[in-house]
Scaffold this motif. Structure first.
Motif, short mmCIF file in Angstrom:
data_model
loop_
_atom_site.label_atom_id
_atom_site.label_comp_id
_atom_site.label_asym_id
_atom_site.label_seq_id
_atom_site.Cartn_x
_atom_site.Cartn_y
_atom_site.Cartn_z
N GLY A 39 0.60 -1.19 0.04
CA GLY A 39 -0.02 0.55 0.38
C GLY A 39 0.41 1.49 -0.16
N ARG A 40 2.24 1.45 -0.36
CA ARG A 40 2.87 2.69 -0.23
C ARG A 40 3.12 2.55 -1.36
N SER A 41 4.03 3.99 -1.42
CA SER A 41 3.77 4.96 -3.08
C SER A 41 5.18 3.85 -3.02
N ASP A 42 5.52 3.63 -4.61
CA ASP A 42 6.14 3.50 -5.31
C ASP A 42 8.16 3.73 -4.51
N HIS A 87 12.74 2.10 -1.37
CA HIS A 87 14.20 3.17 -0.80
C HIS A 87 13.74 2.10 1.15
N PHE A 88 13.22 0.33 0.78
CA PHE A 88 12.45 -0.35 1.94
C PHE A 88 12.94 -1.26 1.76
N CYS A 89 13.25 -1.65 3.09
CA CYS A 89 14.01 -3.09 3.42
C CYS A 89 13.71 -3.57 4.80
N GLY A 90 14.10 -4.93 5.10
CA GLY A 90 14.60 -4.81 6.55
C GLY A 90 16.34 -4.83 7.13
N THR A 91 16.25 -4.24 7.95
CA THR A 91 17.47 -4.56 8.32
C THR A 91 17.19 -4.86 9.79
N HIS A 92 17.93 -6.14 10.01
CA HIS A 92 17.52 -6.84 11.41
C HIS A 92 19.00 -6.24 12.47
N PHE A 93 18.90 -5.83 13.34
CA PHE A 93 19.64 -5.71 13.93
C PHE A 93 19.63 -6.75 15.38
N THR A 126 12.58 -6.66 -0.36
CA THR A 126 11.56 -7.36 -1.19
C THR A 126 11.41 -7.15 -2.06
N SER A 127 10.71 -7.66 -2.99
CA SER A 127 11.02 -7.15 -4.74
C SER A 127 11.45 -6.15 -5.19
N ALA A 128 10.37 -5.21 -5.04
CA ALA A 128 10.65 -3.95 -5.16
C ALA A 128 11.57 -2.79 -4.57
N VAL A 180 19.97 0.12 -3.07
CA VAL A 180 20.14 0.45 -1.54
C VAL A 180 20.30 -1.32 -1.13
N VAL A 181 19.80 -2.21 -1.55
CA VAL A 181 20.18 -3.17 -0.92
C VAL A 181 22.55 -3.18 -0.89
N ASP A 182 22.68 -2.71 -1.91
CA ASP A 182 23.92 -2.76 -2.10
C ASP A 182 24.91 -1.36 -1.13
N PHE A 183 24.22 -0.31 -0.71
CA PHE A 183 24.15 0.58 -0.02
C PHE A 183 24.36 -0.10 1.60
N LEU A 184 23.13 -0.07 1.52
CA LEU A 184 22.78 -0.76 3.14
C LEU A 184 24.14 -2.20 4.21
N VAL A 185 24.06 -2.75 2.83
CA VAL A 185 25.22 -4.44 2.28
C VAL A 185 26.51 -3.59 3.27
#
Length: 802
Positions: free
Chosen positions: A147-150, A155-161, A176-178, A183-188
């Motif tokens: 339900g959130r915008s594109d 720019h959304f994902c899980g970051t489980h500390f 997620t698939s979206a 963004v994933v590369d940056f967070l890693v």
């Protein structure tokens, strides 16, 4: 996009949220920590005449949570003052402020409706293009973003500390698939380099990687325990340090974390994994159900698998829960013949063959445990991850295992592991047999270039582990013949690019003659044909200090010539290291105490892990720092005399640091105590430590390093300062804060730091102070009280106050 993280918003100030906020403050980020507005006043607020509109009331929840986090032990902060980077507020008044933040992390209660409601509000004020992530451990990530915008979803994902975020190294990234791959590369990358984490890319499956496998391992142990009739104490003995797990093992860890957490995760997995071949393992045993109903949840409720009670004479004792009677009994000592066989095996990997071949109940336990764990992880690929190394990374970083499941299996032998499974009727995934049939006999191997590789299921070949090229792993260098010299206590490695490395490998990396020889050899070899030298290791601790057993043996036999020689050799090694023709960089981490601290004090540069606990702790042993530590702290203090602060104040501060055996609680605090100085560096990810130390050593060499000249102009204050120190020491004795022996040690320390009883301030040399050090140390080792302290430390781990 060139993304920079300057300000982070953390939504939710509970145990995880407040501590995530603290860790971002540790690394220098500005943090906005928000939580809900209270719905009613406390009695104290009513008594003060406050209303729900008062700012102090509106921020009461978030402020109380942050205060509790800052006061907790172990601290979530590198330094208490780092909390000043955290600004608090509430969702009603301050949610708009996240428009100024580069990253928003949601850490609110684990309910999908509450999280989605908060995201709807966040989306109205969040700046497009900024990161938005969730710390959830139990809700599918893709459901959160519905339900959130594109732009939000991109720019959304899980970051489980993992808790506690400062200390546990795992950060699971769950896109997620979206989610935008960038963004994933940056967070890693950011999690690794700036947060100091082992960042593991996980799939959006229940409990992700670490909790899925880790909770399976715990629940499987509970079933095996019941099958074999083992006690709580026996299981903790079998699942602790002997297999490379935490000392708190299975049940003590569960008490610390909270049984409600284990119960909730296990229940969630039992319900959410209808197709898991081992789903029955996640069903709660009756004793765990009863403990949950009785609120025996561990430390948070005062009792769990263990309970502390007052015994005879008011002395505290630990009782353990009898799972058959559900009553507490005095905790019993545990002994197994199989474990006795491993006592002489210092390295972890060789123990596994011995443990799995045991003829007693312990051996049976390990065969069942290994069979179940090995089978389970093979069947999780590609369900939870495509790469086996990610499972090992997650368990090591999230659960504190020294070796992950596939690494353990390699140590045992892949074929032997399969035989264990067959005997226990466990079925591994077909790819394992296919791997063996293709001639690949291990899950990991080290390439000729020294890089660790893993077996990749997709290509059916060995591939380099991504990111490891940024690390220098000494085990890999050993495997490829990069050890140039070795004795029982130290090795000299070729780190490449003209840099040598000295590694300690004595017990706790204590400093004896072998280690000193290794240091001297490393300097000699580096000067003869290399550009620089790094002193570091991959052990849990850099060095716990001097070999006290050796010192005690010499002292008790009154072999004071040997003690004198030992100290002289250590001093010579420190000065040789400090005044060599090549740059020397040390890479401390963990315990860096006593002599370990003195080695760092004499380096050209220190590249320290953020988790470095550094200090000159000799006072607790009944002596003074005599490996150049007292000299160097005096020298460093004298170097500050031109900065304007009164000289006696500076000297007194240093005296207090050494005489109270202060130990830093982080590398950042080591700067405050003077053990690290301007130009030294902190590395948050300890896996990068030796590689960074090597890079800094090369920078020094490239800058045209020249050998420094020994100092002969160290200002000391003689009798003027000595009188000040002695009067303060005797005042402490009169107040019964210190013992007679403490007075003697403190006066010896003051004598050295003041340069003796000189009649006026004088400039002296380093050698002058070193000689005073050695003389004081020798005199103190002849004291009966010192011998009693050393004996107490050797037998109990704690010094006497005598």
């Amino acid at each position: 996009m060139n993304r920079t993280i300057k300000k982070v918003a953390v939504l939710g100030s509970g145990v995880m949220g407040s501590r995530i906020a603290c860790h971002f403050a540790n690394i220098g980020a500005q943090v906005l920590l928000l939580d809900i507005v209270p719905r009613e006043l406390t009695p104290e607020e009513q008594a003060k005449g406050l209303t729900l509109e008062n700012p102090a009331v509106r921020n009461r929840i978030v402020n109380a949570s942050l205060q509790a986090a800052v006061a907790s032990n172990p601290s979530p902060l590198y330094r208490k003052q780092d909390a000043s980077r955290i600004k608090t507020g509430n969702f009603d008044d301050n949610l708009k402020d996240i428009a100024t933040c580069d990253w928003t992390i949601e850490v609110v209660v684990e309910r999908l409706d509450i999280k989605q409601s908060l995201y709807e509000k966040v989306e109205k004020v969040r700046k497009p293009g900024t990161l938005i992530t969730s710390n959830t451990s139990g809700i599918p990530i893709h459901l959160l973003a519905e339900g959130r915008s594109d732009d939000f979803q991109k720019h959304f994902c899980g970051t489980h500390f993992f808790n506690p975020p400062r200390y546990l190294k795992l950060l699971e990234i769950i896109p997620t698939s979206a989610t935008d791959p960038a963004v994933v590369d940056f967070l890693v990358h950011y999690g690794d380099l700036y947060l100091g984490k082992t960042t593991v890319l996980a799939k959006d499956t229940p409990a992700f990687i670490a909790n899925r496998v880790g909770v399976f391992a715990i629940m499987d142990v509970l079933q095996i325990m019941q099958q074999l009739g083992l006690t709580v104490e026996e299981v903790d003995k079998l699942t602790g340090p002997v297999i490379g797990h935490a000392k708190s093992a299975t049940f003590r860890t569960s008490d610390v974390v909270g049984l409600d957490t284990l119960i909730n995760v296990a229940n969630g997995l039992a319900q959410g994994l209808p197709n898991d071949e081992a789903k029955a393992v996640f069903e709660l045993p009756d004793f765990l159900k009863q403990m949950g109903e009785k609120k025996w949840l561990g430390d948070k409720t005062g009792q769990g698998f263990y309970k502390k009670v007052k015994g005879a004479g008011g002395k505290s004792e630990i009782q353990a829960l009898d799972l058959n009677t559900m009553e507490y009994q005095p905790s019993q000592k545990v002994k197994f013949a199989t474990l006795e066989l491993t006592k002489t095996i210092e390295q972890l990997a060789p123990r596994f063959k011995v443990l799995a071949s045991g003829k007693d109940k312990a051996g049976e336990f390990y065969r069942k445990m290994f069979a179940g764990l090995f089978a389970y992880v093979t069947n999780r690929i590609p369900e939870i991850t495509d790469s086996l190394y990610k499972i090992d990374d997650a368990l090591r970083a999230g659960f504190g295992w020294d070796m992950g499941p596939f690494e353990t299996w390699d140590a045992l032998g892949v074929q032997q592991g399969l035989e264990l499974m067959q005997a226990e009727s466990k079925q591994p995934a077909a790819w394992v047999q296919e791997m063996l049939a293709a001639g690949h006999t291990s899950f990991y191997k080290v390439s000729e270039a020294g890089a660790k590789q893993y077996y990749d299921l997709e290509s059916k070949s060995y591939q380099p582990i991504p990111g490891v090229e940024n690390f220098i792993i000494l085990d890999n260098l050993r495997a490829t013949g990069k050890v140039l010299w070795k004795n029982a206590g130290a090795s000299v490695h070729d780190l490449g690019d003209g840099v040598l490395g000295v590694e300690f490998h004595s017990k706790m990396n204590t400093l004896g003659s072998d280690v000193i020889q290794g240091l001297m050899k490393g300097v000699d070899m580096a000067e003869a044909g290399y550009r620089a030298l790094v002193v570091g290791n991959d052990a849990p601790n850099f060095s716990a200090g001097a070999n006290l057993a050796l010192l005690y043996m010499y002292a008790i036999e009154q072999e004071f010539d040997e003690v004198n020689l030992m100290i002289k050799q250590f001093q010579n090694a420190m000065m040789r290291m400090r005044y060599s023709s090549i740059p020397v960089v040390t890479a401390p981490h963990g315990l860096s105490l006593g002599g370990g601290c003195e080695i760092c004090l004499h380096a050209d540069k220190v590249v320290a892990s953020a988790e470095t606990y550094m200090g000159l702790v000799e006072f607790g042993v009944g002596v003074i720092p005599a490996g150049g530590g007292t000299k160097e702290m005096t020298l460093r203090t004298a170097a500050k005399y031109e900065e304007g602060e009164p000289e006696f104040n500076l000297l007194r501060n240093t005296f207090v640091t050494v005489s109270t055996a202060k130990v830093s609680t982080s590398a950042a605090e080591a700067f405050d105590l003077g053990f690290l100085r301007r130009g030294d560096e902190i590395v948050v990810n300890s896996q990068r430590l030796i590689a960074q130390a090597k890079a800094e050593a090369l920078d020094l060499a490239d800058a045209g390093y020249t050998m420094p000249v020994q100092k002969t102009n160290i200002k000391v204050h003689g009798k003027g300062a000595l009188g000040m120190f002695m009067s303060g020491v005797y005042a402490m004795k009169e107040g019964n804060y210190i013992s007679e022996h403490d007075v003697k040690i403190a006066n010896k320390l003051a004598y050295i730091m003041c340069g003796g009883d000189l009649s006026q301030p004088t400039e002296v040399s380093e050698q002058y102070l070193l000689d005073l050090e050695r003389e004081a140390f020798l005199s103190l080792t002849g004291e009966r009280k010192t011998l009693e302290r050393i004996q107490s430390i050797l037998t109990t781990g704690k010094p006497l106050r005598n």
